[in-house]
Design a protein around this motif. Structure first.
Motif, PDB file in Angstrom:
ATOM      1  N   UNK A  29      -8.740   3.843 -19.253  1.00 18.53           N
ATOM      2  CA  UNK A  29      -7.567   2.276 -19.515  1.00 18.53           C
ATOM      3  C   UNK A  29      -6.306   3.264 -19.477  1.00 18.53           C
ATOM      4  N   UNK A  30      -5.840   3.961 -19.252  1.00 18.13           N
ATOM      5  CA  UNK A  30      -4.567   4.334 -18.806  1.00 18.13           C
ATOM      6  C   UNK A  30      -4.120   4.235 -17.750  1.00 18.13           C
ATOM      7  N   UNK A  31      -4.949   3.269 -16.611  1.00 16.82           N
ATOM      8  CA  UNK A  31      -4.281   2.695 -15.258  1.00 16.82           C
ATOM      9  C   UNK A  31      -3.573   1.764 -15.809  1.00 16.82           C
ATOM     10  N   UNK A  32      -2.190   1.940 -15.188  1.00 15.76           N
ATOM     11  CA  UNK A  32      -1.160   0.985 -15.355  1.00 15.76           C
ATOM     12  C   UNK A  32      -1.402   0.154 -13.325  1.00 15.76           C
ATOM     13  N   UNK A  33      -1.285   0.828 -12.808  1.00 18.52           N
ATOM     14  CA  UNK A  33      -1.107   0.489 -11.293  1.00 18.52           C
ATOM     15  C   UNK A  33      -2.342   0.307 -10.792  1.00 18.52           C
ATOM     16  N   UNK A  34      -2.251  -0.386  -9.828  1.00 17.06           N
ATOM     17  CA  UNK A  34      -3.793  -0.221  -8.903  1.00 17.06           C
ATOM     18  C   UNK A  34      -3.407  -0.495  -7.285  1.00 17.06           C
ATOM     19  N   UNK A  35      -3.046   0.329  -6.475  1.00  8.64           N
ATOM     20  CA  UNK A  35      -3.204  -0.695  -4.506  1.00  8.64           C
ATOM     21  C   UNK A  35      -4.235   0.150  -4.258  1.00  8.64           C
ATOM     22  N   UNK A  36      -4.171  -0.392  -2.598  1.00 14.39           N
ATOM     23  CA  UNK A  36      -3.996  -0.215  -1.317  1.00 14.39           C
ATOM     24  C   UNK A  36      -3.069   0.442  -0.496  1.00 14.39           C
ATOM     25  N   UNK A  37      -3.725   1.813   0.439  1.00 14.46           N
ATOM     26  CA  UNK A  37      -2.439   2.326   1.054  1.00 14.46           C
ATOM     27  C   UNK A  37      -3.844   1.642   2.630  1.00 14.46           C
ATOM     28  N   UNK A  38      -3.328   2.904   3.789  1.00 14.57           N
ATOM     29  CA  UNK A  38      -4.036   2.862   4.406  1.00 14.57           C
ATOM     30  C   UNK A  38      -3.473   3.856   5.197  1.00 14.57           C
ATOM     31  N   UNK A  39      -3.970   4.943   6.830  1.00 17.71           N
ATOM     32  CA  UNK A  39      -3.404   5.667   7.518  1.00 17.71           C
ATOM     33  C   UNK A  39      -4.216   5.130   8.501  1.00 17.71           C
ATOM     34  N   UNK A  40      -3.517   4.839   9.965  1.00 19.76           N
ATOM     35  CA  UNK A  40      -3.837   4.513  10.832  1.00 19.76           C
ATOM     36  C   UNK A  40      -3.940   5.941  11.819  1.00 19.76           C
ATOM     37  N   UNK A  41      -4.479   5.853  12.948  1.00 15.91           N
ATOM     38  CA  UNK A  41      -4.925   7.317  14.136  1.00 15.91           C
ATOM     39  C   UNK A  41      -3.019   7.399  14.103  1.00 15.91           C
ATOM     40  N   UNK A  42      -2.597   9.110  13.779  1.00 20.45           N
ATOM     41  CA  UNK A  42      -1.830   9.416  14.435  1.00 20.45           C
ATOM     42  C   UNK A  42      -0.255   8.939  13.715  1.00 20.45           C
ATOM     43  N   UNK A  43       0.035   8.118  12.611  1.00 21.69           N
ATOM     44  CA  UNK A  43       0.677   7.317  11.570  1.00 21.69           C
ATOM     45  C   UNK A  43       0.802   7.909  10.033  1.00 21.69           C
ATOM     46  N   UNK A  44       1.134   8.326   9.089  1.00 20.16           N
ATOM     47  CA  UNK A  44       1.795   8.467   8.097  1.00 20.16           C
ATOM     48  C   UNK A  44       0.634   7.091   7.012  1.00 20.16           C
ATOM     49  N   UNK A  45       0.747   8.182   6.105  1.00 23.14           N
ATOM     50  CA  UNK A  45      -0.182   6.943   5.173  1.00 23.14           C
ATOM     51  C   UNK A  45       0.416   5.595   4.633  1.00 23.14           C
ATOM     52  N   UNK A  46       0.338   5.206   4.553  1.00 23.61           N
ATOM     53  CA  UNK A  46       1.187   3.532   4.182  1.00 23.61           C
ATOM     54  C   UNK A  46       0.692   2.430   3.082  1.00 23.61           C
ATOM     55  N   UNK A  47       2.013   2.296   2.253  1.00 23.48           N
ATOM     56  CA  UNK A  47       1.274   1.196   0.556  1.00 23.48           C
ATOM     57  C   UNK A  47       0.960   0.099   1.605  1.00 23.48           C
ATOM     58  N   UNK A  48      -0.877  -1.025   1.310  1.00 24.23           N
ATOM     59  CA  UNK A  48      -0.610  -2.485   1.829  1.00 24.23           C
ATOM     60  C   UNK A  48      -0.111  -2.748   0.961  1.00 24.23           C
ATOM     61  N   UNK A  49      -0.384  -2.945  -0.833  1.00 22.60           N
ATOM     62  CA  UNK A  49      -0.761  -3.705  -1.684  1.00 22.60           C
ATOM     63  C   UNK A  49      -0.953  -3.016  -2.770  1.00 22.60           C
TER      64      UNK A  49
END
Length: 113
Positions: A29-49
Protein backbone atom coordinates in the motif's frame (compact mmCIF):
# COMPACT_ATOMS: atom_id res chain seq x y z
CA UNK A 1 8.70 -4.64 3.85
CA UNK A 2 8.09 -5.13 0.15
CA UNK A 3 9.13 -8.24 -1.74
CA UNK A 4 9.51 -8.24 -5.52
CA UNK A 5 9.77 -11.27 -7.78
CA UNK A 6 10.59 -10.91 -11.47
CA UNK A 7 9.90 -13.35 -14.28
CA UNK A 8 9.99 -13.46 -18.05
CA UNK A 9 13.63 -13.05 -19.00
CA UNK A 10 15.39 -15.23 -21.53
CA UNK A 11 17.20 -15.43 -24.84
CA UNK A 12 15.74 -13.74 -27.90
CA UNK A 13 16.99 -12.91 -31.36
CA UNK A 14 17.50 -9.30 -32.45
CA UNK A 15 14.17 -7.77 -33.42
CA UNK A 16 12.27 -10.09 -31.10
CA UNK A 17 10.09 -9.39 -28.08
CA UNK A 18 9.96 -10.31 -24.42
CA UNK A 19 7.65 -9.44 -21.60
CA UNK A 20 8.94 -9.07 -18.05
CA UNK A 21 6.66 -9.21 -15.04
CA UNK A 22 7.19 -8.25 -11.42
CA UNK A 23 4.92 -9.32 -8.59
CA UNK A 24 4.93 -7.27 -5.38
CA UNK A 25 3.93 -8.53 -1.96
CA UNK A 26 4.15 -7.30 1.61
CA UNK A 27 3.57 -3.63 2.49
CA UNK A 28 2.41 -2.76 -1.01
CA UNK A 29 0.00 0.00 0.00
CA UNK A 30 2.96 2.32 0.54
CA UNK A 31 4.39 1.91 -2.96
CA UNK A 32 4.23 5.06 -5.11
CA UNK A 33 6.57 4.30 -7.97
CA UNK A 34 7.49 1.02 -9.61
CA UNK A 35 10.08 0.67 -12.29
CA UNK A 36 12.55 -1.42 -14.19
CA UNK A 37 16.30 -0.94 -14.15
CA UNK A 38 19.01 -2.85 -15.96
CA UNK A 39 22.69 -3.51 -15.59
CA UNK A 40 24.66 -4.51 -18.64
CA UNK A 41 28.08 -6.18 -18.34
CA UNK A 42 30.68 -3.60 -17.37
CA UNK A 43 28.14 -0.81 -17.00
CA UNK A 44 26.29 0.90 -14.17
CA UNK A 45 22.68 0.14 -13.41
CA UNK A 46 20.34 2.46 -15.30
CA UNK A 47 16.65 3.29 -15.26
CA UNK A 48 14.72 1.69 -18.12
CA UNK A 49 11.16 2.74 -17.29
CA UNK A 50 9.04 3.73 -14.33
CA UNK A 51 5.39 4.31 -13.53
CA UNK A 52 3.86 6.22 -10.66
CA UNK A 53 0.68 5.53 -8.73
CA UNK A 54 -0.81 8.47 -10.65
CA UNK A 55 -0.21 6.68 -13.95
CA UNK A 56 2.66 8.81 -15.20
CA UNK A 57 5.46 7.00 -16.98
CA UNK A 58 9.09 7.71 -17.72
CA UNK A 59 11.41 5.97 -20.18
CA UNK A 60 15.10 5.98 -20.95
CA UNK A 61 15.73 7.59 -24.32
CA UNK A 62 17.24 4.36 -25.63
CA UNK A 63 14.01 2.39 -25.16
CA UNK A 64 11.33 4.98 -26.01
CA UNK A 65 9.00 3.67 -28.67
CA UNK A 66 10.16 0.08 -28.14
CA UNK A 67 9.37 -0.67 -24.49
CA UNK A 68 6.10 -0.17 -22.64
CA UNK A 69 5.66 -0.28 -18.88
CA UNK A 70 2.29 -1.09 -17.37
CA UNK A 71 1.00 -1.49 -13.83
CA UNK A 72 -1.90 -3.50 -12.49
CA UNK A 73 -2.70 -2.20 -9.03
CA UNK A 74 -5.34 -4.88 -8.45
CA UNK A 75 -2.81 -7.65 -9.11
CA UNK A 76 0.12 -5.75 -7.58
CA UNK A 77 2.21 -6.30 -10.67
CA UNK A 78 4.25 -4.21 -13.05
CA UNK A 79 5.20 -5.42 -16.52
CA UNK A 80 7.64 -4.37 -19.18
CA UNK A 81 6.80 -5.20 -22.78
CA UNK A 82 10.00 -5.08 -24.81
CA UNK A 83 9.79 -5.02 -28.59
CA UNK A 84 12.42 -4.64 -31.32
CA UNK A 85 15.08 -5.90 -28.94
CA UNK A 86 18.69 -5.25 -29.84
CA UNK A 87 21.96 -6.77 -28.58
CA UNK A 88 22.59 -3.61 -26.56
CA UNK A 89 19.47 -4.41 -24.51
CA UNK A 90 21.28 -7.44 -23.07
CA UNK A 91 21.40 -7.00 -19.32
CA UNK A 92 20.07 -8.16 -16.00
CA UNK A 93 16.75 -6.42 -15.46
CA UNK A 94 15.63 -5.49 -11.95
CA UNK A 95 12.23 -4.50 -10.63
CA UNK A 96 12.16 -1.62 -8.16
CA UNK A 97 9.51 -0.20 -5.81
CA UNK A 98 9.67 3.16 -4.01
CA UNK A 99 9.13 3.51 -1.16
CA UNK A 100 10.85 1.67 0.40
CA UNK A 101 13.46 1.20 -2.30
CA UNK A 102 13.00 -2.55 -2.68
CA UNK A 103 14.68 -4.59 -5.42
CA UNK A 104 13.91 -7.90 -7.03
CA UNK A 105 16.52 -10.56 -7.62
CA UNK A 106 16.91 -9.70 -11.30
CA UNK A 107 16.17 -11.57 -14.50
CA UNK A 108 18.58 -12.04 -17.39
CA UNK A 109 17.68 -10.78 -20.85
CA UNK A 110 20.01 -11.81 -23.65
CA UNK A 111 19.55 -10.58 -27.22
CA UNK A 112 21.68 -12.54 -29.61
CA UNK A 113 21.49 -14.36 -32.91
Amino acid sequence: QVQLVESGGGLVQPGGSLRLSCAASGSIASIRTMGWYRRAPGKQRELVASTSSFGTTDYAASVKGRFTISRDNAQNTVSLQMNSLQPEDTAVYYCNAVPPGAWGQGTQVTVSS
